[in-house]
Scaffold this motif. Structure first.
Motif, PDB file in Angstrom:
ATOM      1  N   MET A 145     -40.453 -13.073 -10.157  1.00  0.00           N
ATOM      2  CA  MET A 145     -40.051 -12.031 -10.727  1.00  0.00           C
ATOM      3  C   MET A 145     -41.185 -11.181 -10.878  1.00  0.00           C
ATOM      4  O   MET A 145     -42.014 -11.323 -11.304  1.00  0.00           O
ATOM      5  N   ARG A 151     -39.451  -5.802 -13.531  1.00  0.00           N
ATOM      6  CA  ARG A 151     -38.067  -6.534 -14.093  1.00  0.00           C
ATOM      7  C   ARG A 151     -38.445  -7.532 -15.426  1.00  0.00           C
ATOM      8  O   ARG A 151     -37.703  -7.497 -16.289  1.00  0.00           O
ATOM      9  N   GLU A 152     -39.562  -8.343 -15.185  1.00  0.00           N
ATOM     10  CA  GLU A 152     -40.005  -9.223 -16.232  1.00  0.00           C
ATOM     11  C   GLU A 152     -40.076  -8.299 -17.453  1.00  0.00           C
ATOM     12  O   GLU A 152     -39.671  -8.877 -18.616  1.00  0.00           O
ATOM     13  N   TYR A 154     -27.834 -16.339 -11.897  1.00  0.00           N
ATOM     14  CA  TYR A 154     -28.882 -15.585 -12.415  1.00  0.00           C
ATOM     15  C   TYR A 154     -29.909 -16.952 -12.991  1.00  0.00           C
ATOM     16  O   TYR A 154     -30.827 -16.613 -13.842  1.00  0.00           O
ATOM     17  N   ARG A 174     -33.756 -16.733 -12.849  1.00  0.00           N
ATOM     18  CA  ARG A 174     -34.445 -15.775 -13.629  1.00  0.00           C
ATOM     19  C   ARG A 174     -34.702 -16.250 -15.410  1.00  0.00           C
ATOM     20  O   ARG A 174     -35.455 -16.164 -15.787  1.00  0.00           O
ATOM     21  N   GLN A 215     -37.645 -19.105 -15.200  1.00  0.00           N
ATOM     22  CA  GLN A 215     -38.670 -18.275 -15.124  1.00  0.00           C
ATOM     23  C   GLN A 215     -38.983 -17.655 -16.664  1.00  0.00           C
ATOM     24  O   GLN A 215     -40.188 -17.568 -16.990  1.00  0.00           O
TER      25      GLN A 215
END
Length: 166
Positions: free
Chosen positions: A1, A5-6, A63, A66, A69
């Protein structure tokens, strides 16, 4: 990522955590003021915001990576109290709970939005939604959620998120 975005997700987690914290503080004040509408507004806000946190960390399968993560980054246990959205869903789909309760019954006892239901022997199992202000627990159709557990987990999450920005 990627970092942008993170950062966006971490910022959203902090925002939702702040909403939980603010609602929890308002809840205490609302109980002290005997403001039943404000009490239930705060409870609903806590459930919605913690549910939003849950959706970020345990998203739909599209997702899934995501969420994995983010949980790894924040060291969130897979059995965290934040994972369950059961109580949020019960509030969100309360109409369905009512339909199911009243279906095929001739005799009813119906009590809703009870304050401190465990202190009244007359309410019992008929309590659909209740809040015990003495121990900060929510009762929905006989199931109990300790709001302290949610608030504490959200506060710990917020601290983890904020530490990433230091």
């Amino acid at each position: 990522m990627n970092l942008i975005r993170e950062g966006a997700f971490i910022t959203e987690l902090i925002f939702q955590a702040e909403l939980v914290s603010h609602s929890h503080e308002r809840l205490k004040d609302s109980v002290d003021d005997f403001d039943k509408i404000a009490v239930w507004s705060c409870i609903q806000s806590i459930l919605i915001s913690s549910g939003n946190i849950s959706k970020i960390l345990w998203p739909i399968s599209k997702y899934k990576e995501r969420g994995k993560q983010l949980r790894e980054l924040l060291k969130i246990d897979s059995e965290s109290v934040l994972k369950s959205r059961k109580f949020r869903n019960k509030f969100e789909h309360y109409d369905e709970l009512l339909d199911d309760f009243f279906k095929d019954k001739n005799i009813y006892s119906y009590t809703d939005l009870a304050m401190n239901p465990s202190l009244s022997s007359s309410i019992g199992e008929s309590c659909h939604r209740g809040f015990n202000s003495y121990n900060n627990t929510l009762v929905i159709h006989g199931e109990i959620l300790d709001l302290n557990d949610i608030v504490d987990a959200v506060e710990q999450l917020k601290l983890k998120c904020e530490s990433l920005f230091i």
